[in-house]
Each structure stands twice: as structure tokens, then as C-alpha cells.
Design an enzyme around this catalytic site. Structure first.
Site, mmCIF file in Angstrom:
data_model
loop_
_atom_site.group_PDB
_atom_site.id
_atom_site.type_symbol
_atom_site.label_atom_id
_atom_site.label_comp_id
_atom_site.label_asym_id
_atom_site.label_seq_id
_atom_site.Cartn_x
_atom_site.Cartn_y
_atom_site.Cartn_z
ATOM 1 C CG ASP A 171 -1.867 1.153 1.269
ATOM 2 O OD1 ASP A 171 -2.982 0.973 0.797
ATOM 3 O OD2 ASP A 171 -1.500 2.235 1.762
ATOM 4 C CG ASN A 179 -4.482 12.083 -4.944
ATOM 5 O OD1 ASN A 179 -3.817 12.220 -5.966
ATOM 6 N ND2 ASN A 179 -4.994 10.922 -4.576
ATOM 7 C CG ASP A 214 -3.872 3.391 -1.525
ATOM 8 O OD1 ASP A 214 -4.580 2.359 -1.546
ATOM 9 O OD2 ASP A 214 -3.884 4.198 -0.577
#
Length: 295
Positions: A171, A179, A214
Site C-alpha cells: 500500500d 492528492n 493505492d
């Protein structure tokens, strides 16, 4: 000259085999030949071919039977059947057996090439559509759909050959933060960069996929001497990427590893569940450590 294909030609008549070799060679294709279906099957099992062109009437194994056997080995292999029979029944049998094209002897060279090229264009179009449906558009890795198909056969082989395998569940840390602070374009670039790191770290034979926003997984053959080295190499490649200074953030990951042991085999779901739990345990420890530092 266009795309070059490797073609297997099967015909019991030497004159026809030589004619097709000459014809394909003129168009940039490579050929191998077989005199009957049995010889063809032996070659198919040992070598990879892009297409098959076979006569329908041959000793030992005819073209219809051969086509059915080839479909069992590789249902996507383009097959063109030739026949001296004029009846439509032969064409129907050929298509039902799995052939993509059918041509009657005698045929003109132009007709043969047009039919062969049409078959290959259709096949390549289907291959491209299949690849798009099974590939993550952003990273170019396998997508979730493809990942849950490939390991089934992979683990069967591992069980049969008594080879251990590792499943890595990875991950990317703080992708939402990237973001939020730098925009989704930069978040996408982080995913692309990490996919490149995975491709650089692992082998082509390893199964690498993006299965979530992710989340990434890698399924690979395990070797006691190399397991730790590979994971260390992954972290080193991430560190090298961060050292370039091209971005305003550093990539980091949380990682969980589960093992497929052929002596006590686990299902794919069990491997994923265990690796996922270990990955989140590592992530929680990191959050806890960071909280203690802030306090």
C-alpha cells in the site's frame, strides 16, 4: 513490410509446404512445417507460434481433429484450414472445430494472403481488446480482474512442482495527502512511478498488479536466499527514486508478505487476507510511532 508472424504449416504434400513457405517468406513471415497433425502437436507443445495453417485431409490426424486439439492447448491461436473438398460441410466442420479461416484448394496467392491477413488483423484486434480489459490503464500493470485469474494456474504449478511462492501486498502511504496537497495529477504520477519501481525490482515472470487505488500485489516464486534480498532491493529502489528530488514528497509503502507452502497449500484468498493484515499492522505501527514523535 508489416508485422512478422511465426507460422506453423501442416500439409502432407511437400509441394504445398514449399509453396506456402515461399509465399510467407515473401511477406516477411517465418515458417516451420509438419507433415501431419501428430507432428504438429509435438512442435506446438515445444514452441510458440502466432498462427497455424493446416490441410484438412492428412494421414494419422486430420486437420479437423488437429484444430480441436489445438483449441484445447490454446483457444486464442489463429488457425486457417485448407481443403480440396468443395462442399460447404467441410467449412462448417472447420469453423465449429475452432478455425478462424477456411480456404478451398486450388486458391490464388492473392486470395490466400488476403484471408490470412484478415484472420491476423481480427486476432490482433481481439488480443488488444483483451489486453486493455486486463490491464490497469494508468500504470500498465495487470488490473484486479486479471490478477484474480492468473494466480490460480500459477499456484497449481507451484503445488505440482513443490515450489514455494510469496505474495506481497503493498500500500502506498499518504496517497490521499499527495492528492490533496499537489493535485490528482501528481497522485497519478506517484502511482506510475511506483509501478515503474515494481517492474524494475521484479522479474517478467512474476505477477505484478494494481488491485485498488493505492494497493499493489506481487506474486513470485520464493527462494530462501533471495526473498529478503528482493524486498531490500524494493526499498532501495524507492529510496533511489526519492533521492532524485523531482517531487515535493517522498514515496513510502507499507508491506505485508504471506507464503504459499506446497506442503500445506493456502488459497489465494487466504494468502491475500494474511498479507493484507500484515501490511495494515505495519501501517498502524508507523502511525503509532509518528504519533508518539509528535507528542
Amino acid at each position: 513490410m508489416g508485422i512478422s508472424y511465426k507460422v506453423l504449416i501442416i500439409d502432407d504434400e511437400e509441394m504445398m509446404r514449399n509453396l506456402l513457405i515461399s509465399l510467407f517468406s515473401e511477406h516477411g513471415h517465418n515458417c516451420e512445417t509438419a507433415q501431419d497433425g501428430i507432428e504438429a502437436l509435438e512442435k506446438i507443445k515445444k514452441n510458440s507460434f502466432d498462427a497455424v495453417v493446416t490441410d484438412i485431409a492428412m494421414p494419422h490426424m486430420d486437420g479437423i481433429t488437429l484444430t480441436k486439439e489445438l483449441a484445447k492447448l490454446n483457444s486464442n491461436l489463429p488457425i486457417m484450414i485448407m481443403t480440396g473438398y468443395a462442399d460447404e460441410h467441410s467449412a462448417k466442420l472447420a469453423i465449429e472445430a475452432g478455425a478462424q479461416e477456411f480456404i478451398k484448394k486450388p486458391f490464388s496467392i492473392d486470395e490466400f494472403i488476403i484471408r490470412f491477413d484478415k484472420m491476423m488483423r481480427h486476432h490482433m484486434g481481439e488480443e488488444e481488446l483483451l489486453a486493455l480489459s486486463l490491464t490497469d490503464e494508468l500504470t500498465g500493470l495487470y488490473n484486479r480482474r486479471r490478477f484474480f485469474v492468473l494466480p490460480e494456474q500459477y499456484l497449481k504449478v507451484a503445488y505440482r512442482t513443490r515450489k514455494r511462492s510469496l505474495l506481497l501486498y503493498i500500500d502506498i502511504d499518504n496517497l490521499k495527502w499527495i492528492n490533496d496537497h499537489f493535485g490528482h495529477h501528481e497522485g497519478d504520477q506517484a502511482l506510475i512511478n511506483f509501478a515503474t519501481i515494481l517492474k524494475k525490482t521484479f522479474r517478467e515472470s512474476d505477477i505484478i498488479a494494481r488491485i485498488g487505488g493505492d494497493e499493489f500485489v506481487v506474486l513470485l516464486e520464493s527462494n530462501d536466499e533471495n526473498d529478503e534480498i528482493l524486498i531490500t532491493h524494493l526499498y532501495k529502489n524507492i529510496k533511489d527514486n526519492n533521492a532524485t528530488g523531482f517531487h515535493h514528497y517522498s514515496l513510502s509503502i507499507s508491506l505485508g508478505v504471506s507464503e504459499f507452502d506446497p506442503r500445506t497449500p493456502s488459497s489465494l484468498d487466504e494468502l491475500l487476507s494474511k498479507a493484507d493484515a500484515l501490511m495494515y499492522a505495519q501501517k498502524r505501527r508507523r502511525w503509532k510511532d509518528q504519533s508518539q514523535i509528535r507528542i
